[in-house]
Motif scaffolding. Structure first.
Motif, PDB file in Angstrom:
ATOM      1  N   GLU A  61       0.808  -1.219   0.000  1.00  0.00           N
ATOM      2  CA  GLU A  61       0.000   0.000   0.000  1.00  0.00           C
ATOM      3  C   GLU A  61       0.840   1.268   0.000  1.00  0.00           C
ATOM      4  OE1 GLU A  61      -3.370  -2.305   2.721  1.00  0.00           O
ATOM      5  OE2 GLU A  61      -2.000  -0.877   3.636  1.00  0.00           O
ATOM      6  N   LYS A  62       2.093   1.159  -0.401  1.00  0.00           N
ATOM      7  CA  LYS A  62       2.957   2.331  -0.312  1.00  0.00           C
ATOM      8  C   LYS A  62       4.020   2.326  -1.402  1.00  0.00           C
ATOM      9  CE  LYS A  62       4.330   1.002   3.821  1.00  0.00           C
ATOM     10  NZ  LYS A  62       5.061   0.884   5.117  1.00  0.00           N
ATOM     11  N   ASP A  63       4.555   3.493  -1.659  1.00  0.00           N
ATOM     12  CA  ASP A  63       5.739   3.649  -2.510  1.00  0.00           C
ATOM     13  C   ASP A  63       6.935   3.908  -1.612  1.00  0.00           C
ATOM     14  OD1 ASP A  63       5.017   3.582  -5.415  1.00  0.00           O
ATOM     15  OD2 ASP A  63       3.594   5.123  -4.788  1.00  0.00           O
ATOM     16  N   GLY A  64       8.109   3.510  -2.092  1.00  0.00           N
ATOM     17  CA  GLY A  64       9.315   3.743  -1.319  1.00  0.00           C
ATOM     18  C   GLY A  64      10.456   2.888  -1.797  1.00  0.00           C
ATOM     19  N   THR A  65      11.419   2.661  -0.909  1.00  0.00           N
ATOM     20  CA  THR A  65      12.569   1.799  -1.219  1.00  0.00           C
ATOM     21  C   THR A  65      12.941   0.994   0.021  1.00  0.00           C
ATOM     22  OG1 THR A  65      14.153   3.552  -0.625  1.00  0.00           O
ATOM     23  CG2 THR A  65      13.559   3.353  -2.952  1.00  0.00           C
ATOM     24  N   PHE A  66      13.464  -0.200  -0.205  1.00  0.00           N
ATOM     25  CA  PHE A  66      14.109  -1.009   0.829  1.00  0.00           C
ATOM     26  C   PHE A  66      15.575  -1.175   0.429  1.00  0.00           C
ATOM     27  CE2 PHE A  66       9.920  -3.574   1.465  1.00  0.00           C
ATOM     28  CZ  PHE A  66       9.442  -2.632   2.371  1.00  0.00           C
ATOM     29  N   THR A  67      16.448  -1.331   1.418  1.00  0.00           N
ATOM     30  CA  THR A  67      17.854  -1.643   1.153  1.00  0.00           C
ATOM     31  C   THR A  67      18.155  -3.003   1.766  1.00  0.00           C
ATOM     32  OG1 THR A  67      18.403   0.705   1.253  1.00  0.00           O
ATOM     33  CG2 THR A  67      20.226  -0.852   1.362  1.00  0.00           C
ATOM     34  N   ASN A  68      18.579  -3.937   0.929  1.00  0.00           N
ATOM     35  CA  ASN A  68      18.736  -5.315   1.413  1.00  0.00           C
ATOM     36  C   ASN A  68      20.127  -5.555   1.991  1.00  0.00           C
ATOM     37  OD1 ASN A  68      20.428  -5.608  -0.806  1.00  0.00           O
ATOM     38  ND2 ASN A  68      19.367  -7.370  -1.653  1.00  0.00           N
ATOM     39  N   ALA A  69      20.421  -6.811   2.290  1.00  0.00           N
ATOM     40  CA  ALA A  69      21.673  -7.171   2.956  1.00  0.00           C
ATOM     41  C   ALA A  69      22.900  -6.910   2.093  1.00  0.00           C
ATOM     42  CB  ALA A  69      21.642  -8.641   3.369  1.00  0.00           C
ATOM     43  N   GLU A  70      22.749  -6.804   0.795  1.00  0.00           N
ATOM     44  CA  GLU A  70      23.883  -6.544  -0.101  1.00  0.00           C
ATOM     45  C   GLU A  70      23.960  -5.064  -0.476  1.00  0.00           C
ATOM     46  OE1 GLU A  70      23.390  -8.552  -3.864  1.00  0.00           O
ATOM     47  OE2 GLU A  70      21.276  -8.018  -3.964  1.00  0.00           O
TER      48      GLU A  70
END
Length: 958
Positions: free
Chosen positions: A700-709
C-alpha cells in the motif's frame, strides 16, 4: 496498465566470452558459445515451440516439440539441448517439423482433460498456447484406452487416476493434468535444492511424486513455489488463482520479509492481489522465492488488522476509536505536555526495519527536528549493530562487502551463526547450488542446521561450538593461519597497516589461542579447528556469511572484528567470490541503519558530534540539532523506570516480544505516560500503548528497501492503503500537528532529500532506480552505477585495520541451578515476532514455539518428545513443548521466538554487547524441567493481553 510478461528463453544464458554466429531461418544470430539453438532463436525473435524447456532450469529435451533441422546433419535434434555452433544453418519451420510437432501435441492432448473453459489456467496455460502454435486442430485418439483423466472407466475404478492433492494451503496438485515434463522436479532440484519431488514409475505409468508418494504437506516440500512457477499446465496452481481468476495487471515491487530483498510481480485483478510471482529481472533473487514472499501475504487483509486510530487514557481502559485528526492532535498535545513537564529529553522514538527508507528517514527527522533530541533507536541495534561497529572499525564502512551474485565465484563458504536456508532461504538456495557445484562448506554453529547435511550437500567441517565462544574459535582459526604461514603477505603489505598486522600476528600466535587450548573452552576438537582454518586459507576464494549468532552476544562486535581480521589475513576481500557478508534479518535492517536510526549517528553513519554534518541538516531543517548522542532503547526503558522518560513513538516494532528481558521492557512501557504504537496489528507492545495509529503494508505504499547486499530496491504501491494513509503520510501529519512545516507530496521527494544530504546516496533517485532496476550504495559520482563489491582497490578507511580480539567469557554463567545454555533462532515458515506470518496459513508448519533438547539432557530430566517443559533462567521462566533431537549438542537447548504465547524473551537477560548494547540473545543459562502446562505468568499475561485489546467502536463511544 497490463500484465508484465517476461521472455522465457527456454534455456539458461551462457557465460562464455567467446561468440559464435549461426543462421536461423535466414537470419544471422551472434551469441555466446554454449548457447542453445532455442535461446539463440529467441534472441532473434523466433520462438520455437516448447513444453519441457524453461530458462530457470537446465535443458532436458523430453517433450520433443522443439525439434529443428540443421543443414548437413541427419535427424531432427532438440533445440534446447543442442548448442549453437559457428556457421550452423538451422531451420525451425518446415513441413516435416510441423507434422511431427502436431503429432507430438496430439499425444499430449489425448491424455489430458479437455476442460479448458473452466480450468483455472485458462489463458495462462502453455499446453493450450503451444497447441495453438503448432496448429493442432483435431485429436485422432480417444480416451477409451488407458488414461489418467477419468476416475472411472467403463464403469470401473481407473487405477491410473489420482485425486487432486489440496493438502498444501497455497496450491493444488492435480495429477490428471500432468504432462510429466519434469519442470517442477528440476526446479525443485536445480533452483530450490530441496529435491522433494521425483518422477515415479516408468513410461505411461510415470507421474510426479512428492517424496514417497506423499501428500505435498507431508513431504519435504518447503512451498517455495518454484514448482508452481515452472508448471506449464494447471497441474500445480495457486489456490488464489482458482478462487479469484487470472490476474489482469501487475506491478513490480519488493518483498517485505527478510534481508534478501526479492523482487516480485504483484499480479492483480482490480485492487485484489491474486498472486505474487518472483521477478526474473530481480537482481537479488533472479526469479526465485520462498514460502513467505511467494504466499504469505494474506496478513494484509486479515481480520485482526486495525484500520482506525484509537486512544485510551490508561492501559487498563478499552480502546476508543477516533478520527485521524483527533489522534494526531492528542499525540502532539501529550508530547508537548511531557516535554514541558519533564524536559526536552523525556520523549523519543523507534524506527522500523520493516518500513521503507523514506519512512525511517522522516521518523528520525521528526525526533531530531521536532522532538529536539537524538532519542532515536531501531531494532537494527538489537540484531546487527555490532556489524556496523566491527566493520566500521576494520574496513571503514558498516555493511557487507559483496553482492549475492558473488557466491557463484566462491570456492570455500564459511557460515558462522547463521541459518541461511531458514532465515534467508532464497540466498540459501543459491548457496546450496554453488555447494553442489563443488564449493566447500565450513559451518560454525552450536546447532546442526539444515545446510550441514542436505541433499547433495555436506559440510566439510562443522564446528559445533559452545554458545558464547565465537571469539575464541575465530581467533583460533587465525592462530592456525598465522603460525602455519598461510596468510597472504602480499595483500596485507599492500592493503593493510603492516605494523598493526605484526602486533595482531604476535597476539594470535600466543599459545592460549591455539586450537588445543580453545577446544577446552568451545568443545570443538582441535583438529577440526585446524582443518577448517587450512581449508579457508588455501581453498581458493573464501567467503564468510554470518548472522545473529555472531552479533547477539556480549562480544558481538569483537567477533565481527575477528571475522574481518580473518578475511584480511587471507586476502579474501575486494573481488567477486570472497568477502564478509552479514545476513540481515529484516527487509530493511540495512536501510534503517543507513537512514540515521541510531542515537549517535545521522544518516550515512556520520556522528552527531560532527559540526559539518550537523550544518547540512540545520540549514535544511531550520533548527539547531543536539550534538550529544541520545538514548538507546534500554536507556529509554531505564529512564522510564527511573521516572524521567515519559513518551515514545514506536513505528513498526514490537519491542515487548522482540527485545530481551520482557519483564524489564514491560516495566519501562508501563511507567510511561504516552506510548504511541504505529503498526498493522495490536501487537504485544500495544498492550501498554495509549495511542494506536494504524499502519500500512508494503503493498500500500511507494518507497525503497535496502537489502543485505546494500541494494536499494523500489517498493511500489499496488493498492490503496486500507487505513487511509501510507506510513510516511502518518508520520508527516504527526509532524505537522507538532508544528513542523513538512509538505512532501510523494516519497520520491524524501529520497531526493536523502540524496542531497547523504554522500553514499547522492546519485539515487526514483527516476534512476526506474532506469537501473536497482543500485547498491555507495552510488555517487565516484560510483555512478553503484558498488556491487566493496574495497576493490583499497579500504574505505584507507588501510585495513587489524584489531586484537581478546576472548572475554560472558558474565552469563552456567552452574548447578542453570546448567544448560539456551540459544534462539528462526524457522523457515515464520518471520521475526510472527505478527505477519502467524496471520497466514504458514501456521500449518509452525503452530507453536518448541524447545529443542538433546536426548541425553531429556533423559536425565524425564522429558519426552512433545511434553510440556518449564524453561527457567535468572531473568524469568516460561513453558513450552519439548522436541527431543540431536540437532543440538548435549548441554545446549534451542527455541524460536515467533509466538507471543511463549514469550521466549522473558527468559533472556539484559547482558549486552560491550560496544553497541546489542542484547545477548544467544547465550542464556537455563534449566529445563517437566511441566504440566502454561506457567502462572503466561496465563496472567494472556488474560492481561485479552483485556488490553478491548475496543469500543466510535459509535458506541459517542
Amino acid at each position: 496498465m497490463g500484465l508484465i510478461h517476461e521472455i522465457d528463453y527456454g534455456t539458461p544464458a551462457s557465460k562464455s566470452e567467446k561468440q559464435v554466429t549461426l543462421n536461423i531461418d535466414g537470419f544471422d544470430v551472434t551469441v555466446p558459445e554454449g548457447t542453445s539453438i532455442m535461446r539463440a532463436s529467441m534472441d532473434a525473435g523466433i520462438a520455437i515451440p516448447k513444453l519441457c524447456a524453461t530458462d530457470m532450469v537446465d535443458a532436458y529435451g523430453s517433450c520433443r516439440l522443439c525439434l529443428v533441422e540443421i543443414e548437413g546433419r541427419a535427424g531432427m535434434p532438440a533445440s534446447c539441448t543442442t548448442p549453437a555452433m559457428d556457421g550452423m544453418v538451422v531451420k525451425t519451420q518446415t513441413q516435416r517439423l510441423r507434422d511431427i510437432r502436431r503429432g507430438v501435441m496430439e499425444l499430449y492432448i489425448s491424455d489430458h482433460p479437455l476442460d479448458c473453459l473452466t480450468c483455472a489456467a485458462n489463458g495462462d496455460c502453455e499446453l493450450q498456447t503451444q497447441a495453438g502454435v503448432v496448429g493442432l486442430r483435431d485429436v485422432r485418439y480417444g480416451y477409451e484406452g488407458g488414461n489418467h483423466v477419468f476416475a472411472k472407466q467403463n464403469g470401473e475404478e481407473n487405477f491410473r487416476w489420482m485425486p487432486k492433492d489440496e493438502s498444501n494451503p497455497y496450491f493444488t496438485y492435480d495429477p490428471s493434468k500432468c504432462i510429466v515434463c519434469s519442470r517442477c522436479v528440476r526446479a525443485c532440484e536445480e533452483v530450490q535444492g530441496t529435491f522433494a519431488l521425483t518422477i515415479g514409475g516408468r513410461g505411461f505409468e510415470s507421474r510426479v511424486s512428492p517424496g514417497m508418494q506423499q501428500p505435498f504437506l507431508e513431504s519435504e516440500c518447503v512451498s517455495c513455489g518454484a514448482c508452481v512457477q515452472a508448471c506449464p499446465t494447471a497441474t500445480l496452481t495457486e489456490k488464489t488463482v482458482i478462487e479469484i481468476g487470472q490476474p489482469e495487471h501487475s506491478v513490480v515491487t519488493t518483498c517485505a520479509y527478510c534481508g534478501v530483498g526479492c523482487s516480485f510481480k504483484a499480479e492483480m485483478r482490480g485492487d485484489q492481489l491474486v498472486r505474487m510471482v518472483p521477478y526474473k529481472d530481480g537482481k537479488a533473487n533472479h526469479g526465485h522465492s520462498c514460502v513467505k514472499g511467494r504466499f504469505a501475504w494474506g496478513y494484509a487483509t486479515h481480520k485482526d488488522r486495525i484500520l482506525n486510530p484509537m486512544i485510551r487514557e490508561k492501559i487498563t481502559d478499552p480502546w476508543r476509536e477516533v478520527t485521524w485528526e483527533e489522534a494526531f492532535a492528542h499525540v502532539a498535545n501529550e508530547f508537548r505536555r511531557i516535554q514541558y513537564q519533564y524536559g526536552r529529553g523525556a520523549i523519543g522514538g523507534i524506527t522500523s526495519s520493516r518500513c521503507t527508507n523514506e519512512e525511517t528517514y522522516i521518523v528520525q527527522k521528526l525526533i531530531r527536528q521536532g522532538f529536539g533530541n537524538n532519542n532515536v533507536d531501531t531494532c537494527a541495534r538489537v540484531c546487527h549493530s555490532p556489524t556496523g561497529y566491527g566493520l566500521g572499525q576494520t574496513f571503514g564502512t558498516s555493511a557487507g562487502t559483496q553482492d549475492f551474485d558473488s557466491i557463484e565465484h566462491t570456492d570455500v563458504v564459511m557460515v558462522i551463526g547463521a541459518n541461511p536456508t531458514d532465515g534467508h532461504p532464497v540466498f540459501g538456495s543459491r548457496m546450496k547450488k554453488r555447494l553442489r557445484e563443488g564449493a566447500k562448506l565450513i559451518v560454525i554453529d552450536p546447532r546442526r542446521i539444515d545446510i550441514v547435511r542436505s541433499p547433495h550437500v555436506e559440510a566439510a567441517h562443522h564446528l559445533p561450538l559452545r554458545p558464547g565462544t565465537n571469539v575464541a574459535v575465530v581467533t583460533s582459526l587465525a592462530h592456525v593461519i598465522v603460525t602455519e604461514g598461510l596468510f597472504d603477505e602480499a595483500f596485507i603489505r599492500e592493503r593493510c597497516d603492516w605494523s598493526e598486522f605484526e602486533d595482531y600476528a604476535e597476539f594470535v600466535a600466543d599459545k592460549r589461542h591455539s586450537p588445543e587450548e580453545v577446544a577446552k573452552l568451545s568443545g570443538v576438537p582441535a583438529e577440526i579447528i585446524r582443518q577448517a582454518a587450512r581449508l579457508y586459507a588455501t581453498g581458493g576464494n573464501g567467503a564468510i556469511y554470518y548472522g545473529l549468532g555472531v552479533t547477539e552476544h556480549s562480544q558481538g562486535s569483537t567477533t565481527v572484528m575477528a571475522i574481518a581480521n580473518l578475511a584480511m589475513l587471507t586476502g579474501n576481500i575486494g573481488r567477486p567470490g570472497v568477502g564478509v557478508n552479514p545476513l540481515r534479518g529484516q527487509n530493511n535492517v540495512q536501510g534503517s541503519c543507513d537512514m540515521g536510526s541510531f542515537p549517535h549517528e545521522l544518516p550515512g553513519y556520520r556522528h552527531v558530534s560532527g559540526d559539518a554534518v550537523r550544518d547540512i541538516y540545520e540549514s535544511l531543517w531550520g533548527v539547531k540539532l543536539d550534538d550529544e548522542p541520545g538514548l538507546r532503547i534500554p536507556n529509554m526503558l531505564d529512564a522510564a523506570v527511573e521516572g524521567w522518560f515519559k513518551g515514545i513513538y514506536i513505528q513498526g516494532e514490537d519491542i515487548l516480544q522482540s527485545d530481551p528481558d520482557t519483564k524489564h521492557v514491560s516495566a519501562g512501557l508501563a511507567a510511561m505516560e504516552c506510548v504511541v504504537v504505529h503498526d498493522l496489528f495490536l501487537n504485544e507492545t500495544a498492550n501498554y500503548a495509549h495511542v494506536f495509529l494504524p499502519g500500512s503494508t508494503f503493498l500500500e505504499k511507494d518507497g525503497t528497501f535496502t537489502n543485505a547486499e546494500r541494494r536499494i530496491n523500489r517498493v511500489r504501491k499496488v493498492m490503496a492503503p486500507k487505513n487511509g494513509y501510507a506510513d510516511w503520510e502518518v508520520t508527516q501529519k504527526l509532524a505537522q500537528a507538532m508544528g513542523l512545516s513538512w509538505d512532501y507530496k510523494h516519497p520520491s521527494e524524501i529520497m531526493d532529500e536523502i540524496a542531497r544530504t547523504t554522500p553514499s546516496f547522492s546519485n539515487v533517485s526514483y527516476d534512476y532506480l526506474e532506469k537501473m532496476g536497482s543500485v547498491q550504495w555507495p552510488c555517487n559520482e565516484k560510483a555512478p552505477e553503484g558498488t556491487p563489491v566493496m574495497h576493490i582497490d583499497g579500504f574505505v578507511r584507507g588501510k585495513g585495520k587489524f584489531i586484537r580480539t581478546e576472548y572475554v567469557a560472558t558474565d552469563e554463567k552456567t552452574g548447578p541451578r542453570f546448567p544448560l545454555l539456551l540459544t534462539t533462532g528462526r524457522i523457515l515458515s515464520q518471520y521475526n515476532v510472527g505478527a505477519q506470518t502467524r496471520r497466514t496459513d504458514n501456521v500449518v508448519w509452525h503452530k507453536e514455539d518448541l524447545l529443542e533438547i538433546h536426548p541425553h539432557d531429556a533423559e536425565q530430566r524425564g522429558i519426552r518428545d512433545g511434553s510440556w517443559v518449564r524453561l527457567a533462567s535468572r531473568a524469568g521462566e516460561t513453558t513450552l513443548r519439548a522436541h527431543v533431537t540431536d540437532r543440538v549438542a548435549a548441554g545446549v537447548v534451542y527455541t524460536t521466538f515467533h509466538h507471543p504465547d511463549t514469550q521466549a524473551n522473558v527468559v533472556t537477560t539484559d547482558y549486552t554487547d560491550w560496544a553497541t548494547n546489542c542484547p545477548e540473545f544467544k547465550c542464556t543459562a537455563v534449566q529445563v524441567a517437566p511441566s504440566n502446562g502454561p506457567s502462572d505468568w503466561q496465563e496472567e499475561y494472556s488474560d492481561f493481553a485479552r483485556r488490553s485489546r478491548r475496543i469500543v467502536p466510535a459509535e458506541a463511544a459517542e
